[in-house]
Design a protein around this motif. Structure first.
Motif: not given
Length: 269
Positions: A72-75, A15-18, A40-44, A110-112
């Motif tokens: 490499l191209n999707n996370t 239960d986390v955002d990142f 980090h998988i941003n889209d399951f 990079k992500g947050v």
């Protein structure tokens, strides 16, 4: 539910955002650097393209290569190498954790966007000093914290609810060690590369990147056949060391027995 679906559900259960998963490649070999990757998988929805994802050691080289580009191209990801010179100075455990730390921090930065970037410690002596470690140290008090099988429910919730800016962050680390001198909530997952999609993805990135790196070193020193053995001490590799000696890419601390035997043999001549 198949095992591949389970590893994605495992990550969703936090239960986390990142969520960041990290793994290393190259702790055991006697040649070459150690690599760590963080993912980090941003889209399951990516799960449908990663149906073969698993612990990289359980996958063929062909499958790892197929998964590599998708990951490499999707996370949001990062791969870091700590080279032999530092491994010899600070030992393989410290360097493995150092590579994990840098790759995870890079993914978070990079992500947050709302989180102020944490300054990276580029001076390795500063890293050792700030971590409270000494050369050759093998343990750290914080390693006993946050064991997923022994923390209480309230402690786990506290870990998951720690907030950086407006986002909750958790790093899950493959194995049984925590990252040292790390500013974000974390817990280690034993055999995490077969339980978590993000850790499994990190294991693929780290393994493929290191294999390609060892291929380049092989082209410089083909007599050791690193393209095949990846620097591990196979019988062929040991015989090559005895015949040709060692290179700048060998970890001398891993070769003490072999080098001592050679010294003893020379002294008998």
């Amino acid at each position: 539910m198949n095992s591949n679906s389970c590893i994605f559900e495992f990550d969703k259960s936090f239960d986390v955002d990142f969520l960041v998963g990290t793994d290393e490649a190259g702790r055991g070999p006697a040649a070459g650097g150690v690599f760590a990757a963080a993912v980090h998988i941003n889209d399951f929805e990516i799960a449908k393209d990663l149906s073969k994802l698993n612990d990289s050691k359980k996958l063929s080289a062909k499958v790892r290569e197929e998964l590599y580009d998708v990951i490499l191209n999707n996370t949001i990801n990062s791969v870091v190498c700590v080279e032999v010179e530092d491994i010899e100075k600070y030992n393989i455990l410290n360097c493995s954790l150092r590579a994990m730390k840098l790759s995870c921090e890079d993914v978070i930065n990079k992500g947050v966007k709302k989180i102020p970037q944490q300054p990276l410690i580029n001076d390795y002596q500063s890293f050792i000093r700030q971590s409270g470690m000494t050369k050759g140290s093998q343990c750290h008090p914080k390693e006993t914290q946050c064991h997923p099988e022994f923390i209480s429910g309230s402690q786990e919730q506290e870990i998951r609810n720690q907030v950086q800016g407006d986002n909750t962050i958790l790093t899950i680390v493959d194995g049984n060690k925590l990252i040292r001198n790390y500013d974000y909530p974390q817990q280690y997952i034993i055999k995490g590369d077969s339980k978590s999609a993000s850790i499994a993805a990190a294991s693929v990135l780290a393994k493929v990147t290191r294999d390609r790196y060892m291929q380049r070193l092989h082209e410089e020193y083909p007599q050791y056949n690193w393209a095949k053995n990846a620097g591990y001490l196979t019988k062929e590799h040991i015989e090559a060391i005895k015949k040709y000696g060692i290179t700048k890419y060998h970890r001398k601390s891993f070769l003490k027995n072999i080098l001592n035997q050679q010294t003893e043999q020379l002294s008998l001549l």
